[in-house]
Motif scaffolding. Structure first.
Motif, PDB file in Angstrom:
ATOM      1  N   GLN A   1      -2.163  -5.737  -0.435  1.00 26.92           N
ATOM      2  CA  GLN A   1      -1.727  -4.467   0.158  1.00 26.92           C
ATOM      3  C   GLN A   1      -0.762  -4.682   1.323  1.00 26.92           C
TER       4      GLN A   1
ATOM      5  N   ALA B   1       0.980   4.136  -3.033  1.00 26.23           N
ATOM      6  CA  ALA B   1       0.868   5.562  -2.724  1.00 26.23           C
ATOM      7  C   ALA B   1       2.057   6.332  -3.273  1.00 26.23           C
TER       8      ALA B   1
ATOM      9  N   VAL C   1      -3.880   2.856   2.169  1.00 27.62           N
ATOM     10  CA  VAL C   1      -3.311   3.474   0.963  1.00 27.62           C
ATOM     11  C   VAL C   1      -3.608   4.971   0.944  1.00 27.62           C
TER      12      VAL C   1
ATOM     13  N   ASN D   1      -9.417   0.663   2.079  1.00 28.27           N
ATOM     14  CA  ASN D   1      -8.662   1.750   1.429  1.00 28.27           C
ATOM     15  C   ASN D   1      -8.050   2.715   2.429  1.00 28.27           C
TER      16      ASN D   1
ATOM     17  N   SER E   1     -10.591   7.886  -3.627  1.00 26.63           N
ATOM     18  CA  SER E   1     -10.304   6.672  -2.873  1.00 26.63           C
ATOM     19  C   SER E   1     -11.585   6.155  -2.231  1.00 26.63           C
TER      20      SER E   1
ATOM     21  N   TRP F   1       0.824  -1.216   0.000  1.00 27.58           N
ATOM     22  CA  TRP F   1       0.000   0.000   0.000  1.00 27.58           C
ATOM     23  C   TRP F   1       0.855   1.263   0.000  1.00 27.58           C
ATOM     24  N   ARG F   2       2.027   1.206   0.630  1.00 27.89           N
ATOM     25  CA  ARG F   2       2.908   2.381   0.575  1.00 27.89           C
ATOM     26  C   ARG F   2       3.566   2.524  -0.798  1.00 27.89           C
TER      27      ARG F   2
ATOM     28  N   LEU G   1      -7.372  -2.834  -5.345  1.00 29.25           N
ATOM     29  CA  LEU G   1      -6.325  -3.101  -4.360  1.00 29.25           C
ATOM     30  C   LEU G   1      -6.796  -4.183  -3.392  1.00 29.25           C
TER      31      LEU G   1
END
Length: 559
Positions: A171, A20, A42, A39, A80, A16-17, A166
Motif C-alpha cells: 500500500q 481507491a 485506502v 485499511n 472495508s 492505496w490511492r 491489501l
C-alpha cells in the motif's frame, strides 16, 4: 522496484490511492466499514474521491450493511476491514453475500508480504474460499490500479463477494498514476436456445392453468415488467419465492409467496396449476413445501442463468438456460395470440377468502403475551406503506412474510441464505442508508437482535428512520420447538425476558413493550409525528405458539 529520487517522488502516488481511484472509477458510491491500521488509508482515499463512508461498530455489521445495500441498489458496494480479525469478524456476512449472489467488494488490510509471525497473519484466501467468496491480492504495485479495477469488475460480473487483500507494505509503495477507466465493459447476454424455446411456447399454449414463479434471479434480471406482461398475455397467475417477495405487489392475480410461507389460497391454487414456469427460482424444499405444492401431472419448466442450478432440488420437465428477462422477452416474441388462462371469478374468490389477511386462526393471546399473527397485522396497519422490510432469521420469519406488506421488490430483503441469525439489524441500516425516502422496518427475534445490538448505536447515530419490530419470546425458538417435542429440555435455548424498550431509550431511541393491541398507541403517535429516528416495538409474543410452516417444513429435522 527501482527506488525513486526525491524529485521523481513528487509525481508518484501511493498504491492505496491507486486502489481507491480504481474503485471510485468503477462507480462505487458507498463504503461500509470499520477502520484499523491496515485499511485506514485506502478508506480515506475513497472518501477523498467522494465515496461515502458509513462507520459500523463491528466488521460483521459493516459487511451485512454493504450486502443489503448492494442488493437494493445493484451498485458496486464496498466494505472495508482491517487485517487479521478484521476479516475473520466479517466472514459470516461474506458467506451470506456469496450464497445470495451479492456483488460486493471487500477491502481487507493484510500483513507485510511473507510475514507469518505477525499476530494478524493467517491464510486469508483459504478462509474466503471456504465460504464461497473470491480472493484477490494487490501484490504487484505496478498493476495496483488494474488489479483493483478487475476485482471490482469481477464482483459485478460474477455477482459474488470479492475480498481484495491489501498488504500494508504494498500500500505504501509509490507508483506512477495510471490512466483510469470509468466504463465497465458491457457483458453480452447469450442467445436463448431456439429449440427449447419452441418447446416452452408449445407447452404454454397447451396449458390451461399456467403459473409464473419468480425467484431471486428474476429480481437480479429486472424481469418484473416482462414477467407481468407474459402473465397478462397468457392468463397466468403469479407467485414469488420468499427472496423475491414484493415483485408483482398490487397485481390482482398475484398469489404472493410460494412455499412454506404460502397463504392457503396460494397453496391450493399452485397445486392446481398444470404448468409452472420458474424464472430464476431454485425450487428447493422451502419453495415447494418439499414438493407438495406441485402436482405430479404438472409440467415444470425451470429457467436459470446458470445451468448448474437447474434440476438440483427436483426433476424438471423442461430446462432452459438464460437470463430471466431475456427468456421472457423471447417467449413474448414467439407467443402469437394471447391465451385465456384461468383468471376466473372462482379463482379470484379463493384468492380473497383464503388470503393470509382473511384466513381465520385461533388467537393465542393471553394476559402476558400477544399472538404474533395478531400483532403483525396490527403493526402492518399502523406503519406507512412506503417501506423497506428487512428480515432477520428465526422461527418468526413466516409471520413477517405473511402479514407485513411491501410495496415492491425494493421493499423487501431477507439476508438468511446462510441460515445465520443476527445479520438483520446491520442489513436494515444498509437499507436505510440507500433508501432514506422509505421507512425501514426490521423484523427480528430477540436472539438475533441481541447478537447484533452494537449496531443499534450506528442506527441512532446515522439518524435514519427505522422501526425495529422484535418478536420477543425470550428464546431461540427454532431450537425449543424442534427439541422439546422430542422429549428434551429447552432450557439451554431459553433466557430471562429482556426489556428492549428500556434498552432503546438507553441508546437514544424510543420504544414500547407490547402485550395487547392497546399497547401500540405510542407506535401510532410516533408514526403520526413523522416516524423520525429509531423506534423499537418489543412484542411479547406467545412462546408456546409453534408456527405451522415450521412444523410442516422441518418436522424433526432442523437442517
Amino acid at each position: 522496484m527501482t527506488p525513486t529520487s526525491p524529485a521523481d517522488d513528487a509525481t508518484l502516488t501511493p498504491v492505496w490511492r491507486e486502489v481507491a481511484r480504481a474503485i471510485a472509477d468503477l462507480g462505487a458510491r458507498r463504503c461500509f466499514g470499520l477502520v484499523g491500521g491496515a485499511n485506514f488509508k485506502v478508506t480515506l482515499g475513497l472518501t477523498d474521491l467522494g465515496v461515502e463512508f458509513i462507520a459500523a461498530r463491528h466488521e460483521g455489521g459493516a459487511v451485512s450493511m454493504a450486502d443489503v445495500a448492494a442488493r437494493l441498489t445493484r451498485d458496486l458496494t464496498v466494505a472495508s476491514v482491517t487485517a487479521g480479525p478484521g476479516l475473520t469478524n466479517a466472514i459470516t456476512g461474506i458467506g451470506e453475500a456469496a450464497k445470495s449472489d451479492t456483488p460486493l467488494l471487500v477491502l481487507a488490510g493484510d500483513v507485510v508480504r511473507g510475514d507469518t509471525r505477525s499476530a494478524f497473519a493467517f491464510h486469508q484466501a483459504e478462509l474466503v474460499h471456504a465460504v464461497g467468496g473470491i480472493w484477490r491480492q494487490i501484490a504487484d504495485p505496478m498493476t495496483a490500479y488494474e488489479d483493483a479495477w478487475q476485482a471490482g469488475l469481477l464482483a459485478l460480473r460474477e455477482r459474488k463477494p470479492v475480498v481484495l487483500s491489501l498488504p500494508v507494505d504494498v500500500q505504501e509503495i509509490k507508483v506512477a498514476a495510471k490512466l483510469g477507466s470509468k466504463h465497465a465493459p458491457i457483458t453480452k447476454t447469450p442467445p436463448v436456445n431456439s429449440e427449447r424455446l419452441d418447446e416452452l411456447v408449445a407447452t404454454l399454449r397447451a396449458a390451461k392453468k399456467p403459473l409464473i414463479l419468480a425467484g431471486h434471479g428474476a429480481v437480479v434480471a429486472d424481469a418484473e415488467a416482462l414477467l407481468t406482461e407474459l402473465a397478462d398475455r397468457t392468463g397466468a397467475l403469479l407467485a414469488t419465492s420468499v427472496q423475491a417477495h414484493g415483485m408483482f405487489s398490487g397485481h390482482p392475480w398475484n398469489l404472493g409467496v410460494a412455499g412454506g410461507f404460502s397463504s392457503p389460497a396460494t397453496a391450493e391454487l399452485m397445486a392446481q396449476s398444470d404448468m409452472l414456469m420458474a424464472f430464476g427460482m431454485s425450487l428447493n424444499m422451502w419453495a415447494t413445501k418439499k414438493g407438495r405444492l406441485i402436482s405430479d401431472a404438472a409440467q415444470l419448466v425451470q429457467i436459470d442463468v446458470e445451468r448448474g442450478r437447474i434440476g438440483v432440488h427436483r426433476p424438471v420437465d423442461l430446462e432452459l438456460e438464460g437470463d430471466a428477462a431475456a427468456v421472457a422477452t423471447a417467449v413474448l416474441a414467439a407467443l402469437g395470440d394471447d391465451l385465456p388462462g384461468w383468471r376466473t371469478p372462482e379463482v379470484a374468490a379463493i384468492m380473497i377468502a383464503r388470503s393470509n389477511r382473511n384466513f381465520a386462526y385461533e388467537d393465542t393471546s393471553d394476559a402476558g403475551h400477544i399472538d404474533p399473527r395478531t400483532l403483525s397485522k396490527a403493526v402492518d396497519d399502523i406503519l406507512p406503506k412506503d417501506r423497506t422490510v428487512v428480515v432477520d432469521g428465526g422461527h418468526f420469519v413466516g409471520w413477517v412474510a405473511r402479514y407485513l406488506s411491501v410495496p415492491d421488490m425494493r421493499g423487501w430483503c431477507i439476508p438468511i441464505a446462510f441460515q445465520s441469525i443476527g445479520l438483520g439489524l446491520a442489513g436494515a441500516i444498509g437499507a436505510a442508508v440507500v433508501q432514506p425516502d422509505r421507512l425501514t422496518v426490521l423484523a427480528v427475534g430477540d436472539g438475533g437482535f441481541l447478537m447484533a445490538i452494537a449496531e443499534l448505536e450506528t442506527a441512532v447515530r446515522l439518524k435514519r428512520r427505522l422501526c425495529i419490530f422484535i418478536y420477543n419470546d425470550s428464546a431461540y425458538s427454532a431450537e425449543v420447538h424442534h427439541f422439546v417435542p422430542e422429549g428434551y429440555s429447552g432450557a439451554m435455548a431459553q433466557f430471562p425476558v429482556t426489556d428492549f424498550a428500556a434498552i432503546a431509550r438507553g441508546y437514544g431511541a424510543d420504544g414500547v413493550v407490547v402485550r395487547t393491541l392497546q399497547d401500540l398507541a405510542p407506535l401510532q403517535r410516533w408514526v403520526a409525528d413523522g416516524a423520525q429516528g429509531v423506534f423499537i416495538v418489543d412484542g411479547r409474543i406467545n412462546p408456546a405458539l409453534v408456527a405451522d410452516w415450521y412444523h410442516e417444513i422441518f418436522g424433526a429435522a432442523n437442517l
